[in-house]
Design an enzyme around this catalytic site. Structure first.
Site, PDB file in Angstrom:
ATOM      1  N   ILE A  95      -3.080   5.082   3.177  1.00 24.73           N
ATOM      2  CA  ILE A  95      -3.183   5.765   4.456  1.00 24.73           C
ATOM      3  C   ILE A  95      -4.298   6.806   4.450  1.00 24.73           C
ATOM      4  O   ILE A  95      -4.953   7.037   5.476  1.00 24.73           O
ATOM      5  CB  ILE A  95      -1.831   6.408   4.826  1.00 24.73           C
ATOM      6  N   TYR A 122       0.854  -1.191   0.000  1.00 26.87           N
ATOM      7  CA  TYR A 122       0.000   0.000   0.000  1.00 26.87           C
ATOM      8  C   TYR A 122       0.889   1.240   0.000  1.00 26.87           C
ATOM      9  O   TYR A 122       2.084   1.176   0.284  1.00 26.87           O
ATOM     10  CB  TYR A 122      -0.932   0.023   1.219  1.00 26.87           C
ATOM     11  N   CYS A 123       0.281   2.398  -0.321  1.00 24.44           N
ATOM     12  CA  CYS A 123       1.047   3.648  -0.258  1.00 24.44           C
ATOM     13  C   CYS A 123       0.153   4.777   0.238  1.00 24.44           C
ATOM     14  O   CYS A 123      -0.549   4.617   1.244  1.00 24.44           O
ATOM     15  CB  CYS A 123       1.740   3.974  -1.575  1.00 24.44           C
ATOM     16  N   ARG A 124       0.139   5.923  -0.443  1.00 28.50           N
ATOM     17  CA  ARG A 124      -0.522   7.108   0.107  1.00 28.50           C
ATOM     18  C   ARG A 124      -2.044   7.023   0.072  1.00 28.50           C
ATOM     19  O   ARG A 124      -2.715   7.519   0.959  1.00 28.50           O
ATOM     20  CB  ARG A 124      -0.059   8.343  -0.655  1.00 28.50           C
ATOM     21  N   CYS A 157      -2.641   5.964  -5.610  1.00 30.82           N
ATOM     22  CA  CYS A 157      -1.196   6.194  -5.557  1.00 30.82           C
ATOM     23  C   CYS A 157      -0.482   5.138  -6.403  1.00 30.82           C
ATOM     24  O   CYS A 157      -0.605   3.932  -6.150  1.00 30.82           O
ATOM     25  CB  CYS A 157      -0.728   6.133  -4.109  1.00 30.82           C
TER      26      CYS A 157
END
Length: 214
Positions: A202, A172-174, A178
């Site tokens: 996030i 996962y990222c932003r 993303c």
């Protein structure tokens, strides 16, 4: 009773969101508090342009600021701002064909396995999945999904030995849109790892009121 003034006052918040770079700035601030110089670099903006966007967001009550020496640090005014940003993106994706088409052109997920929040938490709790945070290290340090391991995308190719071969990796990222997590999953898959993509980041995690670890 004429409620026009009330609706106009509330509409000012919507007006502040009516720019792609301002939405990008809000997503960046959902990761961590940042000085304006760092925001400008991360968003690919000149300092004066980033400052102008931040003033619009601040006047709308969406971001707050504090001074530290000669630097001005910005943060989201609250987790409800993350929720608003996430919801706006999801509504646009769901109801505007051009948004969906643009997303698919830039973030094609047809060959990727998507994992939902509940599946991720169950798999991580049972040791059946490794949660991989591919954001820059400073964003991870500011707040990440509990139990997630930090391997920034730019370091991933050189740190493949740290990624297990017998456990599924969920990256996962932003936020949901993303590109870093998409690139990470494809890189891992190309090197023989069992990798999947968390269908949020996030931004959405915070908007749901879920805990983060720092």
């Amino acid at each position: 009773m004429d409620h026009t003034d009330l609706f106009n006052a509330m509409a000012a918040t919507g007006k502040a969101l009516a720019h792609g770079k301002r939405l990008e700035i809000l997503q960046l601030l959902a990761q961590a508090e940042r000085p304006v110089q760092d925001l400008a670099t991360a968003a690919g903006l000149k300092l004066t342009t980033a400052s102008a966007h931040l003033q619009v967001l601040r006047q709308a009550g969406l971001v707050a600021a504090r001074n530290e020496g000669t630097k001005i640090f910005y943060r989201l005014a609250g987790d409800d701002v993350a929720a608003l940003t996430s919801l706006l993106c999801r509504v646009a994706d769901a109801h505007r064909a051009e948004v969906e088409a643009t997303r698919r052109a830039h973030l094609d997920d047809t060959d990727l396995r998507m994992v939902g929040r509940d599946e991720l938490m169950a798999a991580a709790a049972s040791g059946q999945a490794m949660v991989l945070d591919v954001r820059p290290a400073d964003e991870y340090a500011a707040g990440h999904i509990p139990g997630a391991v930090s391997v920034p995308l730019e370091e991933l190719a050189d740190r493949l030995a740290e990624i297990p071969e017998d456990t599924e990796v969920v990256a996962y990222c932003r936020g949901r849109y993303c590109v870093m997590s998409y690139d990470a999953v494809r890189l891992l898959t190309a090197h023989g790892r069992d990798a999947a993509l968390l269908d949020e980041g996030i931004l959405e995690w915070r908007s749901a009121g879920l805990p983060v670890t720092s």
